[in-house]
Design an enzyme around this catalytic site. Structure first.
Site, PDB file in Angstrom:
ATOM      1  N   LYS A 107       0.937  -1.255  -0.190  1.00 23.45           N
ATOM      2  CA  LYS A 107      -0.042   0.018  -0.022  1.00 23.45           C
ATOM      3  C   LYS A 107       0.882   1.340   0.040  1.00 23.45           C
ATOM      4  O   LYS A 107       0.145   2.363  -0.201  1.00 23.45           O
ATOM      5  CB  LYS A 107      -0.967  -0.043   1.091  1.00 23.45           C
ATOM      6  CG  LYS A 107      -2.009  -0.820   0.939  1.00 23.45           C
ATOM      7  CD  LYS A 107      -2.957  -0.977   2.274  1.00 23.45           C
ATOM      8  CE  LYS A 107      -3.772  -1.974   1.922  1.00 23.45           C
ATOM      9  NZ  LYS A 107      -3.633  -3.439   2.393  1.00 23.45           N
TER      10      LYS A 107
HETATM   11  C1  PLP Z   1      -4.279  -4.458   1.879  1.00 29.30           C
HETATM   12  C2  PLP Z   1      -3.898  -5.959   2.085  1.00 29.30           C
HETATM   13  C3  PLP Z   1      -4.375  -6.772   1.172  1.00 29.30           C
HETATM   14  C4  PLP Z   1      -5.505  -6.919   0.409  1.00 29.30           C
HETATM   15  O1  PLP Z   1      -5.517  -5.794  -0.418  1.00 29.30           O
HETATM   16  P1  PLP Z   1      -6.804  -5.256  -1.187  1.00 29.30           P
HETATM   17  O2  PLP Z   1      -6.495  -4.312  -2.482  1.00 29.30           O
HETATM   18  O3  PLP Z   1      -7.964  -4.837  -0.191  1.00 29.30           O
HETATM   19  O4  PLP Z   1      -7.480  -6.463  -1.940  1.00 29.30           O
HETATM   20  C5  PLP Z   1      -3.629  -8.381   1.210  1.00 29.30           C
HETATM   21  N1  PLP Z   1      -2.474  -8.296   2.112  1.00 29.30           N
HETATM   22  C6  PLP Z   1      -2.078  -7.251   2.931  1.00 29.30           C
HETATM   23  C7  PLP Z   1      -0.999  -7.791   3.494  1.00 29.30           C
HETATM   24  C8  PLP Z   1      -2.571  -6.023   2.943  1.00 29.30           C
HETATM   25  O5  PLP Z   1      -1.975  -5.081   3.420  1.00 29.30           O
END
Ligand code: PLP
Length: 435
Positions: A107
């Site tokens: 993210k």
């Molecule tokens: C946010 C996250 C996900 C899920 O991602 P999405 O875009 O919400 O589907 C999976 N794994 C980790 C470690 C995350 O932080």
């Protein structure tokens, strides 16, 4: 580029509005009116380009009409101060390690990009009041967003997290920063945090007093830049002679990450098939099997960033494929895993292939293994977080004592500060109005 709302009850609008508002007035998600394609010959040259160069090509195609080109290049450059390497795990399975950013989460890419784009639009519009970013987190989003937006002028960030339900390391990543970041410890669950944020967006009084926006993957500038690393990964596989016949597997929660991959696919990403890997929260898998979508409350699992019962980007996936269940189900497969299966996969891959998976990546790896790849096919799963972010869980499962990277340890030195609030909307609203 113009953007429409998935609910189709608002006029088309531009990127500036889309980024500042996040959600359309009719509560739909914004979608670009068309998806630019990237020429095959250009994609073929990517194997000799850097991550930043590849990302710039993708960014210009999408956002180039709406921003000054050099500014966009600079933003891409600043955002991507780290790599997303593709690592061989076994046979024809590769891991796309997305955890080399400042908070060790994928993210970081979207959060850093969105912070800079939002700041650019605020300055360009000459907004005389600050923009307030509200973000609900089950752990990972909060850290990435808080760090991505830290010190960015004109923006305040409020991170809402469920008391006692995020790991100590994660908590430090957004409670120790200060400056324009405020952590709100909510006496409730992640769903309660999400409900508070949603209620704030539709509260007339609040919105007339302050400009609110979201840094969750409903925001176009948060989820779409994630398409950069899909192109980068395919370029790396191409360089290794593994292009063609690629299946990509994405551990999914709110489905922002896989949606970015599907956008990349529509732009020309040379990938043949997608897999959405889930933990026990499997409403998408059920949709693939039955054509019916029935959101329900989430259940807690080891892979807690995927504990989502009503994935917010589902509407985007429907729109991308003209609501055709047949098309969606032929391009995307689904798999789901219990905690026991996640633990089993982590142990097996660690012991047999000496590769350390986090619980989310474990769902991704296992889904590729269960899907079954034929000779000549290549599987790529997205390893979405560094295992040390889930140290307690990982150590319990593996009987290990994994090392915490220096970057993470830095966060744990700061002083934790947060505001304790209940889960009622009135208290939250009063706090926002007074801050
Ligand atoms: C946010 C996250 C996900 C899920 O991602 P999405 O875009 O919400 O589907 C999976 N794994 C980790 C470690 C995350 O932080």
């Amino acid at each position: 580029m113009q953007y429409y709302s998935t609910n189709k009850q608002t006029p088309l609008t531009n990127l500036e509005e889309v980024v500042i508002k996040s959600l359309a007035g009719d509560k739909g998600l914004y979608m670009p009116e068309r998806i630019p394609s990237i020429d095959r010959n250009v994609i073929a040259t990517m194997k000799d380009k850097s991550f930043r160069e590849i990302a710039d090509i993708v960014a210009q195609a999408f956002f180039g009409d709406d921003m000054e080109s050099q500014t966009l290049t600079d933003i891409v450059h600043e955002t991507l101060s780290f790599e997303t390497p593709v690592v061989h795990v076994n046979d024809n399975i590769y891991s796309l390690e997305l955890f080399h950013g400042p908070t060790l989460a994928f993210k970081d890419v979207g959060a850093r990009f969105m912070a800079r784009v939002l700041s650019y639009f605020i300055l360009r519009r000459g907004l005389d009041r600050e923009v307030n970013v509200l973000v609900a987190t089950s752990g990972d989003t909060g850290g990435a967003v808080a760090n991505g937006f830290l010190g960015v002028p004109g923006i305040n960030v409020f991170v809402l997290y469920p008391k006692g339900k995020v790991s100590p390391i994660q908590e430090c990543q957004f409670t120790t920063l200060g400056k324009n970041i405020t952590a709100l410890e909510i006496d409730g669950t992640f769903d309660d945090c999400q409900s508070l944020v949603k209620a704030a967006f539709v509260d007339g009084e609040l919105n007339s007093h302050m400009q609110l926006t979201s840094a969750n993957s409903i925001n176009v500038a948060r989820f779409l830049p994630q398409s950069f690393y899909y192109f980068n990964a395919c370029a790396q596989l191409d360089k290794a002679g593994k292009a063609g016949n690629i299946t990509v597997c994405v551990p999914s929660g709110n489905f922002g990450n896989i949606t970015a991959g599907l956008f990349a696919f529509k732009m020309g990403l040379p990938v043949k098939h997608f897999i959405a890997a889930n933990n026990r929260n499997d409403v998408f898998l059920e949709y693939l099997r039955t054509g019916k979508y029935s959101p329900r409350p989430s259940v807690e699992t080891y892979a807690n960033a995927m504990d989502v019962g009503n994935p917010s980007n589902f509407a985007r996936i429907l729109d991308l494929f003209g609501h055709s269940h047949r098309q969606i189900a032929s391009l995307i497969s689904g798999y789901r895993y219990t905690n026991e299966q996640i633990a089993e996969t982590m142990r097996e891959v660690y012991n047999t292939h000496q590769y350390l998976l986090d619980p989310h990546g474990a769902c991704g790896y296992q889904a590729l293994a269960d899907h079954g790849l034929k000779p000549g096919e290549t599987g790529l799963f997205l390893e979405t977080a560094h295992p040390a972010k889930f140290k307690e869980t990982v150590d319990t499962i593996l009987g290990s004592d994994i090392e915490i990277p220096a970057k993470l340890q830095e966060f744990m030195k700061g002083e934790k500060k947060s505001v304790a609030l209940g889960k009622d909307f009135e208290g939250f609203k009063e706090f926002l109005l007074s801050s």
